[in-house]
Design an enzyme around this catalytic site. Sequence first.
Site, PDB file in Angstrom:
ATOM      1  N   ARG A   1       3.312  -3.031  17.697  1.00  0.00           N
ATOM      2  CA  ARG A   1       4.904  -3.463  16.424  1.00  0.00           C
ATOM      3  C   ARG A   1       4.622  -4.626  15.880  1.00  0.00           C
ATOM      4  O   ARG A   1       6.074  -4.564  16.553  1.00  0.00           O
ATOM      5  CB  ARG A   1       5.530  -1.940  16.744  1.00  0.00           C
ATOM      6  CG  ARG A   1       5.676  -1.295  15.690  1.00  0.00           C
ATOM      7  CD  ARG A   1       7.028  -0.328  15.733  1.00  0.00           C
ATOM      8  NE  ARG A   1       7.308   0.900  16.306  1.00  0.00           N
ATOM      9  CZ  ARG A   1       6.738   1.387  15.757  1.00  0.00           C
ATOM     10  NH1 ARG A   1       6.482   1.709  14.037  1.00  0.00           N
ATOM     11  NH2 ARG A   1       6.192   2.974  16.137  1.00  0.00           N
TER      12      ARG A   1
ATOM     13  N   LYS B   1       2.066   4.226   1.454  1.00  0.00           N
ATOM     14  CA  LYS B   1       2.512   4.883   3.117  1.00  0.00           C
ATOM     15  C   LYS B   1       1.684   6.125   2.633  1.00  0.00           C
ATOM     16  O   LYS B   1       2.297   7.503   1.873  1.00  0.00           O
ATOM     17  CB  LYS B   1       3.934   4.715   3.122  1.00  0.00           C
ATOM     18  CG  LYS B   1       3.893   5.180   4.409  1.00  0.00           C
ATOM     19  CD  LYS B   1       5.462   4.681   5.316  1.00  0.00           C
ATOM     20  CE  LYS B   1       4.554   5.172   7.023  1.00  0.00           C
ATOM     21  NZ  LYS B   1       5.143   6.438   6.668  1.00  0.00           N
TER      22      LYS B   1
ATOM     23  N   GLU C   1       1.297  -1.265   0.037  1.00  0.00           N
ATOM     24  CA  GLU C   1       0.244  -0.491   0.230  1.00  0.00           C
ATOM     25  C   GLU C   1       0.574   0.967   0.048  1.00  0.00           C
ATOM     26  O   GLU C   1       1.916   0.749   0.303  1.00  0.00           O
ATOM     27  CB  GLU C   1      -0.762   0.050   1.019  1.00  0.00           C
ATOM     28  CG  GLU C   1      -1.632  -1.333   0.920  1.00  0.00           C
ATOM     29  CD  GLU C   1      -3.031  -1.087   1.922  1.00  0.00           C
ATOM     30  OE1 GLU C   1      -2.824   0.214   3.310  1.00  0.00           O
ATOM     31  OE2 GLU C   1      -3.991  -1.593   2.755  1.00  0.00           O
TER      32      GLU C   1
ATOM     33  N   ARG D   1      -3.391   9.375  16.283  1.00  0.00           N
ATOM     34  CA  ARG D   1      -2.862   8.085  16.293  1.00  0.00           C
ATOM     35  C   ARG D   1      -2.371   8.118  18.088  1.00  0.00           C
ATOM     36  O   ARG D   1      -1.979   7.249  18.510  1.00  0.00           O
ATOM     37  CB  ARG D   1      -1.329   8.574  15.774  1.00  0.00           C
ATOM     38  CG  ARG D   1      -0.088   8.066  16.506  1.00  0.00           C
ATOM     39  CD  ARG D   1       0.100   6.563  15.416  1.00  0.00           C
ATOM     40  NE  ARG D   1       1.649   6.373  15.716  1.00  0.00           N
ATOM     41  CZ  ARG D   1       3.021   6.613  15.049  1.00  0.00           C
ATOM     42  NH1 ARG D   1       1.600   6.956  13.389  1.00  0.00           N
ATOM     43  NH2 ARG D   1       3.905   5.659  15.296  1.00  0.00           N
TER      44      ARG D   1
ATOM     45  N   PHE E   1      -7.439   1.904   4.587  1.00  0.00           N
ATOM     46  CA  PHE E   1      -6.960   1.288   4.668  1.00  0.00           C
ATOM     47  C   PHE E   1      -7.084   0.170   6.152  1.00  0.00           C
ATOM     48  O   PHE E   1      -6.413  -1.642   5.778  1.00  0.00           O
ATOM     49  CB  PHE E   1      -5.239   1.490   4.503  1.00  0.00           C
ATOM     50  CG  PHE E   1      -4.505   2.027   6.148  1.00  0.00           C
ATOM     51  CD1 PHE E   1      -4.730   1.786   7.456  1.00  0.00           C
ATOM     52  CD2 PHE E   1      -4.232   3.439   6.682  1.00  0.00           C
ATOM     53  CE1 PHE E   1      -4.242   2.060   8.684  1.00  0.00           C
ATOM     54  CE2 PHE E   1      -3.843   4.104   7.377  1.00  0.00           C
ATOM     55  CZ  PHE E   1      -4.016   3.122   8.407  1.00  0.00           C
TER      56      PHE E   1
ATOM     57  N   GLU F   1      -5.633   7.639   6.537  1.00  0.00           N
ATOM     58  CA  GLU F   1      -4.503   8.776   6.438  1.00  0.00           C
ATOM     59  C   GLU F   1      -5.490   9.815   6.107  1.00  0.00           C
ATOM     60  O   GLU F   1      -6.100   9.341   4.364  1.00  0.00           O
ATOM     61  CB  GLU F   1      -3.035   8.444   5.914  1.00  0.00           C
ATOM     62  CG  GLU F   1      -1.970   9.243   5.925  1.00  0.00           C
ATOM     63  CD  GLU F   1      -1.382   8.356   7.168  1.00  0.00           C
ATOM     64  OE1 GLU F   1      -1.432   8.071   7.886  1.00  0.00           O
ATOM     65  OE2 GLU F   1      -0.036   9.586   7.425  1.00  0.00           O
TER      66      GLU F   1
ATOM     67  N   LYS G   1       7.095  -1.016   7.121  1.00  0.00           N
ATOM     68  CA  LYS G   1       7.474  -0.537   5.909  1.00  0.00           C
ATOM     69  C   LYS G   1       8.549   0.333   4.897  1.00  0.00           C
ATOM     70  O   LYS G   1       9.782  -0.749   5.715  1.00  0.00           O
ATOM     71  CB  LYS G   1       7.599   1.331   6.325  1.00  0.00           C
ATOM     72  CG  LYS G   1       8.035   1.125   7.620  1.00  0.00           C
ATOM     73  CD  LYS G   1       7.703   2.459   8.897  1.00  0.00           C
ATOM     74  CE  LYS G   1       8.240   2.870   9.538  1.00  0.00           C
ATOM     75  NZ  LYS G   1       8.245   3.272  11.159  1.00  0.00           N
TER      76      LYS G   1
ATOM     77  N   ARG H   1      -2.426   9.645  10.850  1.00  0.00           N
ATOM     78  CA  ARG H   1      -4.194   8.916  11.272  1.00  0.00           C
ATOM     79  C   ARG H   1      -5.124   8.921  11.693  1.00  0.00           C
ATOM     80  O   ARG H   1      -4.711  10.049  12.377  1.00  0.00           O
ATOM     81  CB  ARG H   1      -2.798   7.490  11.519  1.00  0.00           C
ATOM     82  CG  ARG H   1      -3.592   6.688  11.443  1.00  0.00           C
ATOM     83  CD  ARG H   1      -2.917   5.057  11.982  1.00  0.00           C
ATOM     84  NE  ARG H   1      -3.397   4.282  12.577  1.00  0.00           N
ATOM     85  CZ  ARG H   1      -2.618   3.000  12.162  1.00  0.00           C
ATOM     86  NH1 ARG H   1      -1.169   3.250  12.220  1.00  0.00           N
ATOM     87  NH2 ARG H   1      -3.044   1.698  12.808  1.00  0.00           N
TER      88      ARG H   1
HETATM   89  P1  AMP Z   1       5.319   6.030  10.688  1.00  0.00           P
HETATM   90  O1  AMP Z   1       4.945   6.663  11.490  1.00  0.00           O
HETATM   91  O2  AMP Z   1       6.605   5.159   9.822  1.00  0.00           O
HETATM   92  O3  AMP Z   1       5.759   4.399  11.759  1.00  0.00           O
HETATM   93  O4  AMP Z   1       4.449   4.419  10.249  1.00  0.00           O
HETATM   94  C1  AMP Z   1       3.222   4.338  10.518  1.00  0.00           C
HETATM   95  C2  AMP Z   1       2.231   5.274   9.702  1.00  0.00           C
HETATM   96  O5  AMP Z   1       2.230   6.055   8.387  1.00  0.00           O
HETATM   97  C3  AMP Z   1      -0.114   4.907  10.471  1.00  0.00           C
HETATM   98  O6  AMP Z   1       0.549   4.464  10.832  1.00  0.00           O
HETATM   99  C4  AMP Z   1       0.073   5.391   9.970  1.00  0.00           C
HETATM  100  O7  AMP Z   1       0.152   7.268   9.968  1.00  0.00           O
HETATM  101  C5  AMP Z   1       1.085   6.009   8.744  1.00  0.00           C
HETATM  102  N1  AMP Z   1      -0.230   5.327   7.056  1.00  0.00           N
HETATM  103  C6  AMP Z   1      -0.305   5.730   5.589  1.00  0.00           C
HETATM  104  N2  AMP Z   1      -0.295   4.851   4.998  1.00  0.00           N
HETATM  105  C7  AMP Z   1      -0.133   3.857   5.386  1.00  0.00           C
HETATM  106  C8  AMP Z   1      -0.860   2.885   5.035  1.00  0.00           C
HETATM  107  N3  AMP Z   1      -1.502   2.406   3.905  1.00  0.00           N
HETATM  108  N4  AMP Z   1      -1.236   1.903   5.824  1.00  0.00           N
HETATM  109  C9  AMP Z   1      -1.077   1.731   7.289  1.00  0.00           C
HETATM  110  N5  AMP Z   1      -0.851   2.836   7.493  1.00  0.00           N
HETATM  111  C10 AMP Z   1       0.026   3.857   6.756  1.00  0.00           C
END
Ligand code: AMP
Length: 583
Positions: A417, A252, A250, A272, A342, A302, A423, A257
Site C-alpha cells: 500500500r 474508482k 481514474e 482481492r 486498469f 474492477e 485514492k 477487484r
Molecule cells: P480501497 O479498497 O478503498 O483501499 O480502494 C482500493 C480498491 O479500489 C482497489 O482494490 C480496487 O478494488 C478498487 N478500484 C476501483 N477502481 C479502481 C481503479 N481505477 N484503479 C485501482 N483500483 C480501483
Amino acid sequence: MRYSELVEVCEEIEATTKRLEMTDSLVKLFKKTPAELIDKVIYLIQGKIYPDFVGIKLGIAEKLAIKAISQAYGVDKNEVLRDFKRLGDLGTVAKELAAKRTQAVLASAPLTVERVHETLDEIARASGARSQEAKIGLLAGLLADATPKEAKFIVRTVTGKMRLGIADMTILDALAIAYTGEKENRKHIERAYNTSSDLGDVAKTLATSGLEGIKNYKIRVGRPIRMMLAQRLASADEILNKLGGEAACEWKYDGERIQIHKKGKEVILFSRRLENITEQYPDVCATVREHVQCNEAIIEGECVAVHPDTGELLPFQELMHRRRKYGVEDAAKKFPVSLFLFDVLYIDGEDLTQQEYIVRRKKLEEIVRCDERIRLTEMLRTSDLSEVERFFEHAIEAGCEGLILKALNGVYQAGARGWLWIKLKRSYQSKMVEPIDVVVVGAFHGRGRRSGSYGALLAAVYDKENDVFTTISKVGSGFKDEDLENLPKMLSPYEIEHVHPRVKSEIEADVWFTPSVVMEIIGDELTLSPVHTTAFGKIREGAGIAVRFPRFTGRWRFDKSPEDATTVEEIVEMYKSQLKKVE
Ligand code: AMP
C-alpha cells in the site's frame, strides 16, 4: 520428518506473543526440515495444506470432528460434547482423551509430516455421497496414531482453528535467517512471495536453489500476484502535490477487484483476498477469452454490476447475486456485470510490473478489444486541480466512489500500500431522505429489452427565480415493464424537435419534450455534478446538483403542473441540511 517436531514448535509459538521468539522457533524448525518438505511444513504451521488460492480447504464441521474423536478413542459422542462444552476447544478435548486412553500408541509408527499432510489432503478432497463417513474414518485413523499433543493440533487444523497468529512477515524473517543467515535478505524473499502468494513454493525455491533462485523467481500464470493497494489523502490538491504535480486520474469503481489470469483459452479469476472466484463469473471468463488478444496475460480490473437494460453502474451490493454455488449462469443473465480494466502485469512471457504506469496502460489498450462488457477505466491525465475536481464529480454521479490518482511513472508495487496510487473519496455526502417531484424534459433510446421504448428519462426541477427547468438526473431505474411499454405513447404528445427554450440542459437527449409530465423519484443522495444545471455554481463553482442512483418511485404526479415540481431552492436546502460527514 516426524510430525511431533512441528508440533513442538507450534506449542512454543502458542506460548508466546513475542515476534522474535516466534521467529527463533521457526528458524529452529526450518533448519531441521528437509528441503523437499519445507512447503508442507509451512502450510501446516499456518493451519493449511495449500496456499489459499488453490481453493482446497480444510475446515470440517465440529460435529464431524466430534464423531471422529469419539471413534478414535472409543468414547461416547455425548462425552466428547460435554468435554467440548467444558473446555471450549476441541483440540484440547482430543489431547485429554488421547492421554487417557489405555492401549499404547507406541505400537504404531510415529506420525510423519508426510502422512499428516497426505491424510489431511484426502480429508479435504473427499466428496460425494459417502464423503462424511470417509472424512470421519480418515481423521479417526490419524488421531488413533497421534500423541496427545499431536491430536490437539490435528483437530485444530482440520476444523480451521489453528490460529497461532504467525504473520506471513514472521515466516519470511525466519526463512531469511534459516537459509541465508541474514534477516536483511528478507526483501528478496518477500518480493518472490508478492509474485506468487505462495509461501511454501517460495520456501522450497530458497531451500533448493538458494538466494539466487529467489532472485530469479518469476511470475507464473495461475499463481496470483499480491495486489497493489492505494493510500488515501483528503484533498485532490494534496494528492497532486504528492504525485509530483501531474497524475493519471481514474474513476474508482464500486465493485469487486479481480486479477485475471489467461493462458490460451483458460481463464482464472482471483479476488482481492486472492481466492479463486472463477466460478462466480462465467460471463467475465467468456468475455476475457474473446476480447483479450494475446495468449498469456495477467490483468486487473474492477468488476461492476450494471443495470441490464440501461448499462448504468450499480452499487457493490448487487454483486451479491453471484456469491452462490448453484444457478450462477442464471444470475449472470439477470444481473450482468461489466469489467473495467486498469492494469496489466504480464503479457506472453514478459513481466511488466517494473514498467511505468503509462507504458502498462498503453499495453493494456493494445491487447483489449473493448465493448460494453469490457473496457478500460475512465482516465484523465492532468495537472489541473479544477479538472481533477470536475472529473471526481463525474465519477461520483456515475455511481463511482471517487478517484484513484496514479503516478505516471509508477511501477506495480505488488503486495504494497504505497504512495504511487492515492485514492480520493468524499469527505461529505448528502443523504437523500425524501423523494422529489421532477419534470420529464427529455429521453434516451433504450437498448436490449428496452429497445423500442426509452432507456432513461431526463428529469428537471423548477427554477422559480428564472422561470426555467434545470436538469437534475437521468432516471433509468424503478420502471415496471408496463411503465416502459407506455412511455413512448404517454410522452409522444409533448415531443418537440429541439430542447425546449425553458429547459437548461448541458446533456444532449435523444428526444426532447415540452415540460409537462411530473414524476416522483428518489435517490441515494444528492451530489455535486459538472453536467447537471440545477443550482449551478450555488454550492460550488462549475458544479450543479444531481441525484445519485435515482429511481422512479412508481408515482406519476398527473395532479401536478410542471411549476409544482420540486424547486431549485428546495434542492439547495435539502443538499445543505442532509450533508453528513463520511467516516
Ligand atoms: P480501497 O479498497 O478503498 O483501499 O480502494 C482500493 C480498491 O479500489 C482497489 O482494490 C480496487 O478494488 C478498487 N478500484 C476501483 N477502481 C479502481 C481503479 N481505477 N484503479 C485501482 N483500483 C480501483
